[in-house]
Design an enzyme around this catalytic site. Structure first.
Site, short mmCIF file in Angstrom:
data_model
loop_
_atom_site.label_atom_id
_atom_site.label_comp_id
_atom_site.label_asym_id
_atom_site.label_seq_id
_atom_site.Cartn_x
_atom_site.Cartn_y
_atom_site.Cartn_z
N ASP A 122 -2.01 -0.82 6.02
CA ASP A 122 -2.20 -0.31 7.37
C ASP A 122 -3.62 0.12 7.68
OD1 ASP A 122 -2.15 1.83 5.59
OD2 ASP A 122 -1.51 3.23 7.15
N ASP A 162 -7.55 -1.52 3.71
CA ASP A 162 -6.65 -2.58 3.27
C ASP A 162 -7.08 -3.95 3.82
OD1 ASP A 162 -4.98 -0.70 2.04
OD2 ASP A 162 -3.93 -0.32 3.94
N ASP A 200 0.87 -1.16 0.00
CA ASP A 200 0.00 0.00 0.00
C ASP A 200 0.92 1.22 0.00
OD1 ASP A 200 -2.36 1.60 0.47
OD2 ASP A 200 -1.63 1.80 2.53
P1 ADP Z 1 -4.95 5.44 -0.44
O1 ADP Z 1 -5.21 4.53 0.72
O2 ADP Z 1 -4.01 4.86 -1.43
O3 ADP Z 1 -4.54 6.80 -0.01
P2 ADP Z 1 -7.80 6.09 -0.88
O4 ADP Z 1 -8.72 5.15 -1.55
O5 ADP Z 1 -7.98 6.33 0.57
O6 ADP Z 1 -6.34 5.60 -1.26
O7 ADP Z 1 -7.92 7.50 -1.60
C1 ADP Z 1 -7.83 7.59 -3.03
C2 ADP Z 1 -7.97 8.98 -3.50
O8 ADP Z 1 -9.27 9.48 -3.26
C3 ADP Z 1 -7.04 9.98 -2.86
O9 ADP Z 1 -5.78 10.01 -3.48
C4 ADP Z 1 -7.81 11.30 -3.06
O10 ADP Z 1 -7.57 11.80 -4.35
C5 ADP Z 1 -9.24 10.87 -2.94
N1 ADP Z 1 -9.74 11.06 -1.59
C6 ADP Z 1 -10.10 10.11 -0.72
N2 ADP Z 1 -10.52 10.65 0.46
C7 ADP Z 1 -10.41 11.99 0.32
C8 ADP Z 1 -10.68 13.13 1.17
N3 ADP Z 1 -11.13 12.98 2.42
N4 ADP Z 1 -10.44 14.35 0.68
C9 ADP Z 1 -9.98 14.51 -0.56
N5 ADP Z 1 -9.72 13.50 -1.39
C10 ADP Z 1 -9.92 12.26 -0.99
MG MG Z 2 -3.77 3.62 2.86
#
Ligand code: ADP
Ligand code: MG
Length: 719
Positions: free
Chosen positions: A607, A611, A412
């Site tokens: 983490d 995941d 991740d």
């Molecule tokens: P990772 O665990 O790899 O960070 P996520 O699925 O949590 O992936 O998030 C993917 C994408 O979704 C982020 O890179 C962002 O662009 C968008 N995103 C998710 N949550 C938020 C948030 N609270 N505010 C702004 N963008 C968000």
């Molecule tokens: Mg993450």
């Protein structure tokens, strides 16, 4: 369904464990039984309405062993004490046996009147006293129509003893009292050695128990009081002076210090702590005075959790054990048949009762399923213990075995490869709204989100002392972003996927440039128009590049997986020289794992809560110890240090452990394959050499001791 754990007494061998597993499985209502010879524990899944603890204990007693209900939660302190007790008892029994056997042995070299009668008298307490428990065990097994390790020894030595009695009474030349007595003494010595070595394999647990602090200084009604650590309550304010152990898990309320966490995490560099930081019980406060608020006490502390995890892991079975179990199930009956055949064939060939008897006694005593049975569990115990010492918690024998087959690792991005503490780097306004206003808006919207990206934005606003505004209708779309209403205006904040119907054309260049630097860019839109961009960057953990080199050196394919956009992902993966999956929605992570599983065995390292499904899907799920509880529950490995290199270490440890198990099994099998025919006198025709039963007994004792010692050598290996 209920899980019942029993402490079993009197097991020496894999065949004992196999026998008991079968006996327990036959009890009505038992779904699954697992008996572990290394931990002396039976774990039984049973339908409570059909059978209770008593029925299970009765089943164990019917096979010649004894059992008692284990205190529910495994109590390692009690365990260690019981083990010590049993060790002392077996040593005393050996000394008793030796006290008769030694003079008896010396007498065989003397020519004195009534020598054979004196020897007979000396041999009797050994046969009837020192070996008494073996008789009991063999007879009880016989009543249940089965045979165990003791059956072999009892049969072998009784044959030698009884023949000698006949020889004395009938005035026939040559007795074998010394053979029986020496054999029993050697077996007792071997069992003592084995018990001692088995105790050593669980040293990791002992070390952890030793870490538990005894007392704590708490502040109650404004007064400092020293109380036993078990009396500390959640919410208590605890004072930790320099050089003292942190008594329980907690959060720093007051003070600054550095804390040595090496005993729990394996990380040797002390960690700086300030108010708000979490501290772990049993770690050592170096120089400052800290006041902490207790958050987890008693059986809920990290240390207690780790101890329980390792105990369970050490008691669990590795799949490779099934092979040993299958072999040892047929072992004792097969040896009995071989011993009888040996006697018959030699008697037919030589017409010499003594010769035939010696050969068949040798067969009975040289055969040893112990070595085979100890091969796997002792190595698993040492392996999991070694992992724990290095801050790698392995949840069971199966995980430890599977890890050595890993061909692909998926990491991740956020929080695993990177530190997971992103910071705002750029604020780009593309409208009338100024930079400060842009950040204020973004932070006001993100206040409701728990995402690390949201934290970064809120933190930046707080640092700039911006006053956040009240929003309504907050909504988070996982993998996309968030939305909320401020006054009359509706705002969207997130990635391209969230910006449906909003024209980004004019700003693409700016956006891509930031992303190519490895930054995560979020767009703020109001209605149908873009307001501005907020770029956030996360620093790489210092150890990540080295960890990736380690994986590559081990021939493992490395992938990064992230919800972030492809350009950002490419910039980061490119720097590390690994492949990547970008723009993966949280619910899709497990599917990518599945896809790679078609090519090989996959380890997933993560983490977050998002995941957890991927961790569960993977052949090995490794969770960062600082991550969420959900992730740690789903993982097969928990990394206490948050250091990716430990995943590589875990795989290495698995490879070392499996090599040990194979070595152990190989030698145990070779030993029996060579030992039994030699004892049966198969080579007598060519060499004129027949194994003495005494040598056979020594070889038998040595074989199981050497397997345990070989497992202990695993501790020396570098990780
Ligand atoms: P990772 O665990 O790899 O960070 P996520 O699925 O949590 O992936 O998030 C993917 C994408 O979704 C982020 O890179 C962002 O662009 C968008 N995103 C998710 N949550 C938020 C948030 N609270 N505010 C702004 N963008 C968000
Ligand atoms: Mg993450």
């Amino acid at each position: 369904m209920k899980k019942i754990v029993l402490d079993v007494k009197g097991m020496h061998c894999a065949s004992c464990a196999t026998l008991l597993t079968r006996a327990l499985s036959k009890v009505e209502g038992v779904k699954e039984a697992n008996v572990n010879v290394a931990t002396n524990k039976a774990t039984v899944d049973v339908d409570e309405s059909k059978a209770g603890t008593d029925a299970l204990i009765a089943a164990i007693r019917s096979k010649g062993y004894d059992a008692a209900e284990s205190s529910g939660v495994i109590d390692p302190e009690q365990d260690a004490k019981a083990r010590q007790e049993e060790l002392k008892k077996s040593w005393r029994l050996f000394l008793f046996s030796l006290a008769f056997t030694l003079p008896l042995f010396l007498l065989t070299f003397l020519e004195i009147p009534y020598r054979d009668i004196i020897i007979w008298i000396l041999a009797t307490p050994v046969q009837g006293g020192a070996a008494w428990h073996m008789y009991v065990s063999a007879f009880t097994a016989l009543r249940g129509w089965s045979a165990n390790m003791d059956t072999l020894i009892v049969l072998g030595t009784s044959a030698a003893y009884l023949y000698s009695v006949y020889a004395v009474l009938a005035g026939v030349e040559g007795t074998y009292f010394e053979v029986a007595a020496i054999l029993i003494t050697i077996v007792l010595f071997g069992r003592w050695l084995e018990a001692r070595a088995k105790g050593k394999t669980s040293e990791a647990i002992k070390r952890l128990i030793g870490l538990k602090p005894k007392t704590a200084t708490v502040l109650r009604k404004g007064k400092e009081m020293k109380i036993p650590v078990d009396d500390v309550q959640v919410g208590d304010l605890v004072i930790v002076k320099p050089g003292e152990k942190v008594p329980v898990d907690g959060v720093v309320e007051e003070g600054h210090s550095s804390i040595d966490e090496s005993m729990v995490t394996g990380e040797s560099i002390p960690i700086e702590k300030k108010p708000g930081d979490a501290v772990i019980g049993a770690t050592i406060n170096k120089h400052g005075l800290l006041t902490i608020k207790a958050t987890k006490v008693g059986a809920n502390t990290t240390l207690a959790h780790i101890i329980r995890l390792i105990e369970e892991a050490q008691g669990s079975k590795a799949p490779i054990q099934r092979f040993a179990d299958a072999v040892s199930a047929y072992f004792v009956p097969a040896v009995l048949v071989i011993a009888i055949l040996t006697f018959i064939i030699w008697f037919v060939v030589s017409k010499d009762v003594q010769f035939s008897l010696i050969a068949s006694v040798s067969v009975l005593v040289i055969a040893c399923p112990c070595a085979l049975g100890l091969a796997t569990p002792t190595a698993i115990m040492v392996g999991t213990g070694k992992g724990a010492k290095n801050g790698i918690l392995i949840k069971g024998g199966e995980a430890l075995e599977t890890a050595h087959k890993i061909t692909h690792v998926i990491l991740d991005k956020t929080g695993t490869i990177t530190k997971g503490q992103p910071e705002v780097t750029d604020l780009v306004s593309v409208s009338k709204v100024g930079e400060k206003e842009l950040l204020t808006l973004a932070a006001s919207i993100e206040k409701g989100s728990e995402h690390p990206l949201a934290d970064a934005i809120v933190k930046a606003a707080v640092e700039k002392k911006l006053a956040l505004k009240k929003v309504t209708g907050f909504k988070a779309v996982p993998g996309h972003g968030v939305s909320a209403t401020l006054g009359k205006k509706h705002y969207l904040l997130g990635n391209v996927k969230l910006m449906k119907g909003i024209s980004l054309k004019a700003h693409e260049e700016k956006l891509h440039a930031l992303e190519e630097q490895g930054k995560t860019v979020m767009m703020l839109a109001e209605g149908k128009s873009l307001v501005g961009l907020v770029a956030v960057a996360d620093t790489m953990k210092e150890t990540s590049p080295e960890a990736i080199q380690l994986f590559k050196k081990m021939g493992i394919d490395v992938y990064m997986i992230t919800g972030d956009n492809a350009r950002t992902a490419k910039a980061i993966a490119g720097k590390l020289g690994i492949k990547y999956f970008a723009e993966v929605l949280p619910e899709d992570k497990a599917n990518y794992v599945k896809k790679l599983q078609k090519e090989g065995k996959v380890a997933m390292v993560g983490d977050g809560i998002n995941d957890a499904p991927a961790l569960a899907q993977a052949d090995i799920g490794a969770a960062m110890g600082s991550g969420t509880d959900v992730a740690m529950e789903s993982g097969d490995l928990v990394l206490m240090k948050d250091d990716l290199r430990d995943v590589a270490k875990a795989i290495k440890l698995s490879r070392q452990t499996m090599a040990k198990i194979r070595q152990n099994m190989f030698w145990a099998l070779v030993y029996n394959v060579i030992g039994i025919p030699v004892a049966a006198g198969v080579f007598y025709g060519w060499t004129g050499w027949l194994l003495s039963p005494i040598i056979a007994g020594a070889a038998m004792a040595l074989s199981s001791v050497s397997v345990v010692s070989n497992s202990l050598l695993l501790r020396m290996k570098k990780l």
